[in-house]
Each structure stands twice: as C-alpha cells, then as structure tokens.
Design a protein around this motif. Structure first.
Motif, mmCIF file in Angstrom:
data_model
loop_
_atom_site.group_PDB
_atom_site.id
_atom_site.type_symbol
_atom_site.label_atom_id
_atom_site.label_comp_id
_atom_site.label_asym_id
_atom_site.label_seq_id
_atom_site.Cartn_x
_atom_site.Cartn_y
_atom_site.Cartn_z
ATOM 1 N N VAL A 137 0.846 -1.189 0.000
ATOM 2 C CA VAL A 137 0.000 0.000 0.000
ATOM 3 C C VAL A 137 0.882 1.241 0.000
ATOM 4 N N ASP A 138 0.298 2.356 -0.440
ATOM 5 C CA ASP A 138 0.885 3.685 -0.275
ATOM 6 C C ASP A 138 0.148 4.389 0.855
ATOM 7 N N ILE A 139 0.844 5.273 1.564
ATOM 8 C CA ILE A 139 0.258 6.008 2.675
ATOM 9 C C ILE A 139 0.010 7.440 2.236
ATOM 10 N N LEU A 140 -1.246 7.879 2.351
ATOM 11 C CA LEU A 140 -1.671 9.218 1.953
ATOM 12 C C LEU A 140 -2.060 9.992 3.203
ATOM 13 N N VAL A 141 -1.634 11.255 3.319
ATOM 14 C CA VAL A 141 -1.985 12.079 4.472
ATOM 15 C C VAL A 141 -2.665 13.354 3.977
ATOM 16 N N ASN A 142 -3.728 13.734 4.675
ATOM 17 C CA ASN A 142 -4.452 14.971 4.380
ATOM 18 C C ASN A 142 -4.222 15.920 5.553
ATOM 19 N N THR A 143 -3.544 17.025 5.293
ATOM 20 C CA THR A 143 -3.184 17.929 6.370
ATOM 21 C C THR A 143 -3.127 19.351 5.855
ATOM 22 N N GLU A 144 -2.743 20.275 6.728
ATOM 23 C CA GLU A 144 -2.645 21.683 6.354
ATOM 24 C C GLU A 144 -1.282 21.936 5.730
ATOM 25 N N LYS A 145 -1.288 22.697 4.660
ATOM 26 C CA LYS A 145 -0.052 22.982 3.960
ATOM 27 C C LYS A 145 0.891 23.788 4.835
ATOM 28 N N VAL A 146 2.129 23.388 4.862
ATOM 29 C CA VAL A 146 3.104 24.028 5.737
ATOM 30 C C VAL A 146 3.396 25.436 5.245
ATOM 31 N N GLY A 147 3.455 26.388 6.206
ATOM 32 C CA GLY A 147 3.829 27.754 5.876
ATOM 33 C C GLY A 147 2.671 28.650 5.522
ATOM 34 N N ASP A 148 1.443 28.130 5.430
ATOM 35 C CA ASP A 148 0.291 28.952 5.085
ATOM 36 C C ASP A 148 -0.465 29.337 6.345
ATOM 37 N N ARG A 149 -1.478 30.171 6.138
ATOM 38 C CA ARG A 149 -2.229 30.682 7.275
ATOM 39 C C ARG A 149 -2.976 29.562 7.995
ATOM 40 N N ALA A 150 -2.964 29.644 9.323
ATOM 41 C CA ALA A 150 -3.625 28.618 10.122
ATOM 42 C C ALA A 150 -5.131 28.692 9.947
ATOM 43 N N ASN A 151 -5.786 27.525 10.051
ATOM 44 C CA ASN A 151 -7.238 27.401 9.982
ATOM 45 C C ASN A 151 -7.807 27.892 8.646
ATOM 46 N N ASP A 152 -7.023 27.871 7.621
ATOM 47 C CA ASP A 152 -7.493 28.259 6.293
ATOM 48 C C ASP A 152 -7.745 26.977 5.503
ATOM 49 N N LYS A 153 -9.023 26.621 5.314
ATOM 50 C CA LYS A 153 -9.368 25.353 4.671
ATOM 51 C C LYS A 153 -8.904 25.307 3.221
ATOM 52 N N LEU A 208 -4.939 9.810 7.774
ATOM 53 C CA LEU A 208 -4.256 8.856 6.916
ATOM 54 C C LEU A 208 -5.241 8.082 6.059
ATOM 55 N N SER A 209 -4.771 7.678 4.884
ATOM 56 C CA SER A 209 -5.523 6.791 4.000
ATOM 57 C C SER A 209 -4.549 5.794 3.394
#
Length: 287
Positions: A137-153, A208-209
């Motif tokens: 399997v491959d491991i996929l992560v969904n998270t907030e992009k590093v360096g961008d504004r917090a809590n910005d969907k 994770l997925s």
C-alpha cells in the motif's frame, strides 16, 4: 472357439494387472533404496507459527530432486518458527524458517533492519478490507499545507508520504494465504526506522488513507500533492505585497584635499583713465 477367446482375454487382463502391480512395487522399492527421506508438513503451518514434532513427518523423496535446505532430521525442526505459510505435504526448507532461537509470533516475520508499526483504520481508510497481509500500500496524508495561514481550509493538501509499504497483519491475523476482504480497525505495516518516524508524524498532523497498489509494481511516484484550489481549478489568493521600507545608504565622508592657491583678485578694469602730470612726474589714473 468363443470359449477359448474369453479365456485368452481373461489371461491377458490378469497378466496386465500383474505387470502394473509388479512395476509399482519396483518403483517404490527403488525410491526406498535411495534412502532419501525429507521432512514435510503434516498439517498447515501458519506464518509465525512454531514447528512441533507432531506438525511434521518424514517421507521418501527421490535423490535427484531433493530441494536445497531440506531436513532429514525432525529433531532439528523442533521449536523453529515458520516465516511463510506451509501447506500439508510441502517440504520444510531452511529458507522458510526464522533463524534458530527466534520466538514465535509476528516479530519472527519482521526482517532484520525493519520495524512493524500499527495504524488505526476503518472500512474506508483500509481500502474496504482489501489491504490484506502480503499486499503493498501507499500512505496518503491529508493535512494543512506548511507555511500557510492557520485554519485556512483552502490551504489543505493531500500528499503521498510513503510508497510500497508491506502489510504484515490486519488486526491479529497475519495469514498471507487469505484472499477474502476483511474490515478491521488496525493494520500493521513493515517499515524502516526512518519510515516509522514519518508515519508516526503523519498520523499526528492529519488523516491517513491507505492506497492499495499492484504487488509487482515497484516504480516510485513523484507527486507534489494537491490543494483545494488546485482541485477546484481556482487561482490561489495572492497575498498583498508588503510595503517597501526605504533603505538608508551610508555614505562615507569625502577625504579633504589640499586647497589650490587662488590667484589674487585683479583690480577692476575701467575704460575711463586720465594722465596726470605732477611736476616732472607723469601718472595714469583710471576710474
């Protein structure tokens, strides 16, 4: 004549049956005369299971086809651990056993230099139960992009962080011969120490997925991940440019130079001149 024909037919059948029996006995006696007996599984041996004397037996084996690593002494197999599933009747080879002294369980299956780590899954994350022991399997992560504004969907990113990770076990099952999908709440993966660190960080910063991949596909992928703006094909908002602050440049003071001598001011010239005679002296006076 008819009776003689039946007699001859009966004699031929008996002779043929006798030839088959004698031939079979001759082959069996020839195989036994080689003196080659190897150990095979008497019952099914599970991955990580311990081999006992009751689980194996010796059988005659042709000398010209004895596989490498076969055993002819059952005492040498007592207490060994299988690192693969072995079906009844299959020869037990050294390559299918863990090193001597290894204890049973999943730890015997983990190769030297690798680690086993368990992640929590559900029916969606676990690819609907199709992520079975022995699959990759491959491991996929969904998270907030590093360096961008917090809590910005709009700055969420989905990225593959690990590729071609071997599934060691699902829940408490490590049998690699199972092909039926099984929905579980935990999957154990085989990783390197560095991959274990990345996986532990990934599950703490996002969701994770698992992505099921072909077992013979070893080609790496190189993706930059995808953000919400890229997914919806919209332009990402451009942050306003910061105001420029005037930069003061220090100017070194000029070194003093020696003053050049200035010519003495000349007397102003005038066009009105008068010649004055005083006695014997004559002077010109200009105004």
């Amino acid at each position: 004549m008819k009776t003689k024909g039946l007699v001859f037919l009966f004699v031929a059948m008996v002779a043929g049956l006798a030839a088959v029996v004698l031939g079979t006995r001759w082959l069996q006696s020839k195989a036994a005369s080689d003196g080659n007996r190897i150990a095979v599984a008497a019952i099914e041996l599970q991955l990580g299971g311990r081999v006992t004397r009751e689980a194996v037996r010796l059988v005659d084996w042709p000398s010209g086809s004895v596989p490498n690593g076969a055993f002819n002494d059952l005492a040498k197999l007592d207490g060994r651990v299988a690192i693969t599933g072995i079906q009844p009747g299959e020869p037990i080879l050294e390559s299918r056993l863990a090193p001597v002294g290894t204890k049973g369980g999943l730890s015997a299956v983990v190769p030297e230099g690798k680690r086993a780590i368990t992640v929590r899954v559900n029916d969606v994350v676990g690819v609907a139960g199709f992520a079975l022991p022995g699959n990759y399997v491959d491991i996929l992560v969904n998270t907030e992009k590093v360096g961008d504004r917090a809590n910005d969907k709009d700055q969420m990113i989905s990225k593959i962080v690990l590729e071609r990770i071997l599934v060691l076990a699902v829940a408490q099952e490590a049998n690699r011969d199972e092909t039926k999908p099984k929905v579980v709440n935990a999957v154990t993966l085989e990783v390197t120490p560095e991959q274990a660190e990345r996986l532990d960080l990934a599950r703490s910063v996002g969701n994770l997925s698992l992505v099921l991949r072909n077992q013979v596909d070893a080609n790496p992928t190189d993706t930059a991940g995808i953000t919400k703006a890229m997914l919806l094909r919209t332009a990402a908002p451009v942050p306003p440019a910061p105001a420029r602050t005037p930069v003061k440049v220090a100017v070194a003071p000029r070194r003093p130079t020696a003053a050049k001598p200035q010519p003495a001011p000349s007397a102003p010239r005038s066009d009105a001149c008068v010649e004055v005679i005083r006695g014997v002296n004559k002077v010109t006076e200009c105004f």
